[in-house]
Design an enzyme around this catalytic site. Structure first.
Site, PDB file in Angstrom:
ATOM      1  N   CYS A   1       0.895  -1.158   0.000  1.00 33.75           N
ATOM      2  CA  CYS A   1       0.000   0.000   0.000  1.00 33.75           C
ATOM      3  C   CYS A   1       0.925   1.197   0.000  1.00 33.75           C
ATOM      4  CB  CYS A   1      -0.923  -0.041   1.205  1.00 33.75           C
ATOM      5  SG  CYS A   1      -0.112  -0.409   2.773  1.00 33.75           S
TER       6      CYS A   1
ATOM      7  N   ARG B   1      -1.759   3.055  16.251  1.00 30.80           N
ATOM      8  CA  ARG B   1      -3.096   2.804  15.723  1.00 30.80           C
ATOM      9  C   ARG B   1      -4.139   2.653  16.823  1.00 30.80           C
ATOM     10  NH1 ARG B   1      -1.125   4.765  12.089  1.00 30.80           N
ATOM     11  NH2 ARG B   1      -0.454   3.833  10.109  1.00 30.80           N
TER      12      ARG B   1
END
Lengths: 527, 645
Positions: free
Chosen positions: B337, B383
């Site tokens: 990604c 995160r």
């Protein structure tokens, strides 16, 4: 006109059958008075597909060169394609299907011709009668009686010949009350709660009209229901505004001043055409596989089907709350008292009454509260989700009930003796059946047509031990408590077993069910 | 400790929003690690909320009955408290706000959590998952793949593990060159090797290609990967981003592989949105759960509007694409990604779950998370907001992976050894900071923090309790268990995960669990089997005796007592006020004090029915709700409370 006259081409060879998730098959197609038969005899083993013509909801024909394709959309949501060589044959077959799938005369329907060798037409029809129910329910003996006032169906054409009413109200009063209720559906007993003797009554709307007419006998009847206790609840399945408007067309509601000990609560429920259209939209949404998630959710929402499930369960919960928790009796009605009324009263019983959660109990409940109580099955289930015919009186009230029961089963997987398979079978039988159980719109009509004498009873056949087993819930652990379903929207789900029945999705679920059975069976062998 | 202003508040009410009469009175305690609510009732039911699980604390306007305080947790539990004195409420708010936002690693719960394991056991526990063994299970190293020392001491890439598996044909210079051409040095390395087809899943970050840059080393690296699958002349590069995002990255000197520069690659975009989109989508989803009295339409509309299920589908679609390429086409895949630590981890691990039945077992999922997430530098602490930091770094990446697995479990009820509870437990611990496994953002950081010496590992703890996490329908020889899973990704297959998001209110409880029932049945069966074999053994012994003389009657078999399946007891435990007071058999623990409950005895059913939920005669199976697993109720924490009070 004889049925066979509709058949111009009875046999076609070399027809190709396409079904979802199966390879295409070639074989012979036959049309008979009641069936469409496809048989494939390539190898030793022959394979046959037999479809009741009544199960066919819609057909579409399309010409491809000299041959034609017929798409058959069934009421149980299965979609098939037949490729028929020869345009003329194709058109003949199509017109036979169209004519024979929409027979209106009851006695021409297949249940009158279904004669399997293992069943006999002699012997009792149905599971129970009002009198038997009364005899079994000791709670009733003191204050309630069985009235035969409707024995010739003249007081209320849609009621059974016998109904249960308060002992102190005589038949003359019942007749007067019936004149004051739409369709003559005066308040009758639907359920008596075993623990506190409180009852659920059902009826149609009172005909108060614009002039606020009263009926003393109707008031006395309801007074006798609560018999000295302070309060009863009337659950009116229309919004207050709708109930007001109903007065303009002769209907109405029980006003506070006339029914002093009854408190009225309004709960809006959609009915008739709106619900039928929901079903059509839902099935349409389920059959388009190309939807994005957003589009799917938006179509699911837009169909409003789950909203109907939500309202039905919520109102049933409300009824149970009145009866079980508060200890008050309840009268349920909407307008006609033949759809939502039955839906709510029977759901309330499943929540309340452990007896109605067994296979036999549930089928008895359906017989009492839907078939004998005069749900107009023939009108409501004339068409299902695919038909292009103009809607008349169609409404999937019964399917909605099955969906609600499924939601309860999903939330309480141990509390019901029956499994999803039973609900699916009923969903299929109600639209097209070999049996006479769901024929006609009332007991009166069934009597006139001779249904009991000339057809077999579905419920009895389902209760035969070897057949009943497939409808049992392997995890059944009876409980005497009320099983209050959560009606929070996130607790309600699409009934995938029904609406995604013919997709790959169902396959894995079936395997899981088998696995559950095998664990339980293995266990039982050990015990 | 210094952050706790008021360690104990009495007469606090825990409010149940949907059914106010199920609210309870009790005492609130604040410890250095937990908020604890102890009910006044005889049973003294305790609710423990770990500070590190608190997402936020909100004070609502004071009303005549007190000051309401809302504690929202990262595992989507919401606790509504009513505190009599406004001052106490403000104190609790301030303390909790501070305690739930640790400023440095040292403040985290895992450094004080002590489950009384001796040193040896603790060290052994950290060896429970062995990634080397995992690669050798896949058949690696092999004649085509080997381990490289290039990242020894994290020289090449700080966020990668020190041991990397690369094609044997890739020379050290190529490896170094390729790392230089990849964002943050995250070069293409092996994630999963599929024995059946020899195709592999490799992972990396985006190339620093900009509009025209190229790197011969990187091109060779990809060629080497392709060549490591001898039967295939092609390789897929799966860019998990939407194409537009990938193109935009070219302007900053990054981007994606130019198909003309690399031999025989096929580039595929799968369109998973970035962490910011996912964060706000999940927030919307959680908001839907908090709607006060939603109609069916409100709920479905909210679900659609959140876009959450759409994103879940995108993630699963990526996994399905990769699994299909590897298993059906026999083609190797390179997945990336932007940085290769969020969407890449999702796509690779999901593809692995689909491809390899091992990852559908309890141990296998642990291994997979350890491999694709922990070792490859998924930034757990950023995160999941372990520390008070940049809120833009927070995103439910792992939540999505776990949810995709859950969605697969819905489609394949017999294919997974673990159950939903296991996934939820994993989710909780990813946020809870109770164990050291998920602390920090990469292997190097964890090494520097000396986590293995100072904290405990979650895996052996879960493994010991695996009976609780087992799916009764799982059978190793079942057809769903075998081979590659081919899920449907039609829109209607994606469901709202009620078990995860459905407990904004505790009354929306799961009622009866068929799985628990089946497990009980299984257990009982097993016990019977054992008894039977014990009896048979005895019988045999007795027979021997008999032949040797003495004659004894054995009717033990019929004395077997049927152990009741513990379902009925669950059913009859009262959540319901009226059932509780009517029948004597119920334990008094749930009986609410009268003045609080405001029972609508003679009230208007209109009132009753406004609550959109009816509770049941069936008990909430999770009534011993501690929000970080049972182990939080150990003695240490208990003492912490006492020392505070």
């Amino acid at each position: 006109m004889e049925l066979s006259e509709h058949i111009k081409t009875a046999n076609v060879e070399d027809v190709t059958l396409r079904r979802p998730f199966h390879p295409a098959l070639r074989g012979t197609l036959c049309v008979t008075s009641h069936h469409l038969l496809f048989s494939n005899r390539k190898d030793e083993a022959s394979w046959q597909l037999l479809i009741l013509l009544k199960n066919i909801d819609a057909i579409e024909k399309r010409a491809v060169g000299s041959s034609g394709t017929i798409t058959i959309k069934c009421k149980d949501l299965l979609v098939l394609q037949l490729e028929i060589p020869g345009m003329e044959e194709c058109l003949n077959i199509a017109s036979s299907i169209e004519a024979l799938s929409s027979l209106e005369s009851v006695t021409e329907m297949y249940p009158f011709f279904y004669r399997p060798s293992h069943l006999t037409l002699l012997g009792p029809w149905g599971l129970s009668t009002t009198e038997q129910y009364y005899k079994q329910t000791e709670r009733l003996w003191d204050r309630w009686r069985v009235s035969k006032v409707n024995s010739d169906y003249s007081v209320c054409p849609s009621y059974p010949s016998a109904v249960i009413v308060p002992r102190e109200v005589d038949d003359d009063k019942l007749i007067r009350s019936a004149r004051f209720r739409q369709g003559g559906r005066f308040p009758v007993l639907s359920y008596c709660h075993h623990s506190n003797g409180m009852v659920i009554m059902r009826s149609s709307q009172p005909l108060t009209g614009a002039n606020k007419k009263r009926c003393k006998e109707d008031e006395l009847l309801l007074q006798a229901v609560i018999d000295g206790s302070e309060l009863g609840y009337i659950i009116d399945l229309r919004s207050a505004q709708q109930a007001q408007q109903a007065r303009m067309t002769g209907g109405g509601f029980e006003s506070k001043s006339c029914y002093r000990h009854w408190k009225r609560i309004h709960r809006h429920h959609e009915r008739g055409k709106v619900v039928q259209e929901s079903l059509i939209k839902l099935v349409e949404a389920c059959s388009d596989l190309s939807h994005s998630v957003d589009r799917w959710l938006s179509k699911l929402e837009n169909s409003k089907w789950l909203s109907h499930v939500h309202s039905a369960l919520s109102t049933a919960g409300l009824v149970v709350e009145c009866v079980e928790r508060d200890g008050h009796s309840v009268l349920v009605h909407g307008s006609e008292g033949t759809d939502n009324t039955l839906l709510v009263s029977s759901l309330a019983q499943i929540i309340l009454d452990p007896a109605s959660r067994t296979v036999t109990g549930f089928l008895c409940l359906l017989e009492r509260e839907w078939i004998q109580a005069g749900h107009p099955f023939q009108q409501r289930c004339a068409h299902s989700a695919y038909s292009h015919a103009r809607l008349k009186q169609e409404c999937p009230s019964f399917l909605l009930l099955l969906d609600c029961v499924w939601q309860v089963w999903r939330q309480f997987p141990l509390a019901l003796e029956f499994s999803e398979a039973l609900l699916l079978r009923l969903a299929q039988e109600v639209y097209a059946s070999n049996y006479g159980t769901f024929l006609c719109n009332s007991e009166q009509e069934r009597c006139a047509a001779g249904v009991k004498e000339n057809t077999h009873c579905l419920f009895q056949s389902m209760l035969k031990p070897d057949i009943e087993e497939q409808y049992l819930n392997p995890l059944y652990e009876p409980t005497d408590l009320a099983i209050w379903p959560s009606v929070h929207p996130q607790s309600l789900q699409l009934w995938t077993g029904m609406f995604l029945r013919w997709t790959e999705y169902a396959q894995n679920m079936e395997e899981a069910r088998e696995e559950v059975w095998s664990i339980v069976k293995e266990h039982r062998e050990r015990v | 400790m210094e952050h706790i202003r008021t360690p104990k508040v009495e007469n606090v009410h825990m409010i149940d929003r949907l059914t106010p009469r199920k609210s309870t009175a009790g005492t609130l305690y604040l410890s250095s690690t937990h908020t604890i609510f102890v009910e006044n009732s005889e049973a003294r039911k305790e609710t423990w909320v770990l500070h590190s699980l608190v997402y936020n604390v909100e004070r609502l306007p004071t009303n005549p009955s007190g000051s309401p305080l809302l504690i929202r947790c990262k595992n989507f539990h919401v606790y509504r408290l009513l505190i009599p004195q406004e001052k106490d409420c403000l104190d609790v708010l301030a303390s909790l706000t501070r305690l739930s936002r640790p400023e440095c690693y040292g403040e985290l719960f895992c450094f004080s959590f002590n489950p009384n394991l001796d040193k040896e056991l603790r060290e052994k526990a950290w060896g429970f998952i062995d990634l080397k063994a995992e690669f050798s299970r896949m058949g690696i190293p092999s004649n085509l793949w080997h381990v490289t020392a290039a990242n020894h001491e994290y020289r090449l890439c700080e966020t990668y593990p020190s041991e990397l598996f690369v094609p044997k044909s890739a020379f050290p210079a190529v490896i170094v060159g390729s790392a230089k051409f990849r964002s943050r040095g995250r070069l293409p390395v092996l994630s999963y090797f599929h024995r059946d087809t020899s195709a592999s899943i490799c992972r990396s970050s985006q190339p620093l290609s900009g509009f025209s840059a190229r790197s011969a080393d990187d091109e060779q690296m990809l060629h080497a990967i392709m060549k490591s699958n001898p039967v295939s002349e092609l390789m897929y590069v799966v860019d998990t981003r939407p194409k537009l995002n990938a193109m935009a990255n070219r302007a900053t000197g990054k981007g994606y592989e130019n198909e003309d520069h690399y031999t025989n690659i096929k580039l595929q975009f799968v369109g998973i949105e970035n962490i910011h989109v996912m964060r706000s989508s999940q927030q919307k989803l959680v908001d839907v759960g908090e709607l006060p009295a939603p109609s069916m339409s409100d709920f479905l509309w909210g679900l659609e509007n959140s876009g959450w299920l759409k994103h879940i589908k995108a993630v699963l679609d990526a996994g399905v694409f990769i699994a299909k390429a590897v298993a059906e086409d026999g083609v190797s895949v390179l997945v990336h990604c932007s940085d290769g630590w969020d969407r890449t981890a999702q796509a690779c691990s999901l593809a692995s779950v689909l491809l390899d039945p091992y990852y559908r077992t309890i141990k296998g999922l642990m291994v997979l998370i350890e491999k694709d997430w922990v070792s490859f530098g998924h930034k757990f602490s950023h995160r999941y907001a372990h520390l008070d930091g940049d809120p833009k770094e927070v995103s439910p990446v792992m939540d999505q992976f776990l949810e995709c697995v859950w969605q697969l479990m819905q489609q394949f009820p017999c294919a997974f050894e673990f159950n939903e509870r296991f996934l939820i437990q994993l989710h909780t611990h990813i946020y809870s900071c109770q164990y050291g496994n998920f602390i920090g953002n990469c292997q190097k950081e964890r090494r520097d923090l000396r986590l293995q010496e100072r904290t405990h590992s979650l895996w052996p703890h879960l493994w010991e309790n695996r009976a609780e996490y087992t799916n009764p329908l799982y059978r190793t020889d079942h057809s769903q268990t075998q081979g590659v899973l081919k899920p449907l990704t039609t829109a209607y297959c994606f469901k709202f995960w009620k078990g995860m998001y459905g407990h904004a209110d505790k009354s929306v409880a799961s009622h009866q669990s068929p799985a628990d029932c089946l497990n009980a049945v299984r257990e009982e069966s097993q016990q019977l089997e054992e008894e039977l074999s014990a009896h048979q053994e005895r019988l045999a012994q007795l027979k021997e005796k008999k032949t040797s003389g003495g004659r004894k009657k054995t009717n033990k078999l019929s004395e077997r007592v049927r152990r009741p399946i513990p379902i009925e007891s669950k059913l009859s435990s009262p959540l319901d006020y009226f059932t509780a007071t009517r029948s004597e058999k119920h334990s008094p623990s749930f009986t609410l004090p009268l003045e609080l409950a405001a029972p609508p005895k003679n009230g208007d059913p209109d009132d009753l029915s406004t609550c959109s939920d009816f509770e049941s005669g069936v008990a909430d199976l999770s009534s011993h709700s501690s929000s970080a697993g049972d182990d939080t109720k150990d003695h240490d924490s208990d003492e912490a409370v006492k020392s505070n009070t």
